[in-house]
Enzyme design. Structure first.
Site, PDB file in Angstrom:
ATOM      1  N   GLU A 128       0.828  -1.214   0.000  1.00 22.79           N
ATOM      2  CA  GLU A 128       0.000   0.000   0.000  1.00 22.79           C
ATOM      3  C   GLU A 128       0.861   1.262   0.000  1.00 22.79           C
ATOM      4  OE1 GLU A 128      -2.559  -1.293  -1.029  1.00 22.79           O
ATOM      5  OE2 GLU A 128      -4.132  -0.652   0.349  1.00 22.79           O
ATOM      6  N   THR A 181      -5.350   6.988  -5.737  1.00 16.73           N
ATOM      7  CA  THR A 181      -5.453   7.209  -4.292  1.00 16.73           C
ATOM      8  C   THR A 181      -4.526   8.353  -3.872  1.00 16.73           C
ATOM      9  OG1 THR A 181      -6.007   4.907  -3.945  1.00 16.73           O
ATOM     10  CG2 THR A 181      -5.205   6.096  -2.031  1.00 16.73           C
TER      11      THR A 181
HETATM   12  N1  HSE Z   1      -8.193   4.758   3.170  1.00 16.44           N
HETATM   13  C1  HSE Z   1      -7.559   4.962   1.890  1.00 16.44           C
HETATM   14  C2  HSE Z   1      -8.027   6.280   1.324  1.00 16.44           C
HETATM   15  C3  HSE Z   1      -7.926   3.820   1.047  1.00 16.44           C
HETATM   16  O1  HSE Z   1      -9.224   6.532   1.337  1.00 16.44           O
HETATM   17  O2  HSE Z   1      -7.197   7.071   0.901  1.00 16.44           O
HETATM   18  C4  HSE Z   1      -7.676   3.931  -0.398  1.00 16.44           C
HETATM   19  O3  HSE Z   1      -8.122   2.800  -1.086  1.00 16.44           O
END
Ligand code: HSE
Length: 307
Positions: A128, A181
């Site tokens: 991630e 993201t």
């Molecule tokens: N929690 C993260 C965001 C997850 O919302 O940026 C992204 O998939």
């Protein structure tokens, strides 16, 4: 066992008020991966189908997460990985998390399970970090544990498993645009008002309580996000209309899935989830946006062996 094939579920995370802490695994959509032990040290991505993503180990989330596990293990060999992507990158339903968790889960299984699920979460978080610049755990945790998970704390990492009500279904619509993201994190404010904080933690507590109590009405009225959704929803065409028709057609609540552009609704029962899906489709048909829709029960197992 020298080789394993696994299903790696898509995940919704964030779930409205649970930014970066609450997520859930789906069972109607996910990637497949084959992981093989090799005498040759290191990790190699030997096949990648379904998406145009890098195959170099250090550029691929499965490679990076796998290397984190390999470095921590006393195994003297390596692994080859084949990835069959069914989840589109940048869709907001945990594409990178599916790859990184699938890799570490399968490797752990092939090594006789030396690592705990919490340790696997930590390895997968490295994937991630590569994908979005932040090692968030809200997608990787539900993929590995199954069901709903809450990241109570990042330091130290503390993951709480939350039960899933039997009749809870998710409807996810994915407009065919990509939202990175990393981009949708950059636009967020880094401070919040006490007033918004009070609303947000009230709703998060209510949502978790609703899941434990199987109280669908409480789940529904807690699916509010006063902090992230008002900012990110601007990036998603038709968001307000989709949300409105979902609720009109019986959804408990509706919000942005992860960092978008997918939008999710939760419903009680499959029939309502399907009706909500039809109403969402109509909105994008009218606007003229291509989309995918997934109707899914909650996946309480997480990653599964499929061969
Ligand atoms: N929690 C993260 C965001 C997850 O919302 O940026 C992204 O998939």
């Amino acid at each position: 066992m020298e080789s394993i094939k696994v299903f790696c579920p898509a995940t919704i995370a964030n779930i409205s008020c649970g930014f970066d802490v609450l997520g859930v695994a789906l069972d109607a959509v996910g990637d497949e991966m084959v992981v093989r032990k090799t005498k040759q040290k290191g990790i190699r991505i030997t096949k990648l189908e379904g998406q145009d993503l890098p195959m170099e180990t250090l550029q691929n989330v499965a490679g990076v997460a796998g290397l984190a596990l390999l470095t921590a293990s006393d195994y003297d060999g390596g692994f080859d990985i084949e990835i069959y992507k069914k989840i589109k990158a940048g869709s907001g339903i945990g594409s990178s998390a599916a790859s990184s968790t699938g890799a570490v889960w399968a490797m752990n299984a092939l090594l006789g399970k030396p690592f705990s699920t919490l340790e696997l979460v930590k390895f997968a978080m490295e994937g991630e970090r590569l994908a979005s610049g932040v090692a968030h755990a809200d997608n990787v945790a539900p993929a590995l544990y199954g069901g709903f998970t809450l990241v109570r704390s990042y330091q130290p990492l503390d993951i709480i498993e939350i039960p899933s009500p039997q009749d809870l279904y998710a409807t996810v619509i994915h407009p065919q645009i990509e939202v990175k993201t990393s981009d949708s994190r950059k636009i967020l404010k880094t401070t919040l008002s006490l007033e918004d904080g009070i609303k947000q933690w009230g709703n998060l507590g209510g949502l978790v309580a609703g899941l434990f109590k199987e109280d669908y009405a409480l789940i529904g009225r807690s699916l509010e996000d006063h902090i992230v959704e008002p900012i990110r929803s601007i990036l998603i065409p038709g968001f307000d209309a989709i949300k409105a028709v979902s609720i009109e057609n019986g959804a408990l609540g509706c919000g942005i899935s992860g960092s978008g552009p997918s939008i999710f609704s939760f419903s009680k029962g499959k029939n309502t989830a399907e009706k909500v899906g039809l109403s969402m489709r109509e909105v994008y048909d009218k606007i003229g946006i291509d989309y995918d829709v997934h109707i899914s029960k909650i996946n309480v197992e997480g990653i599964k062996v499929i061969a």
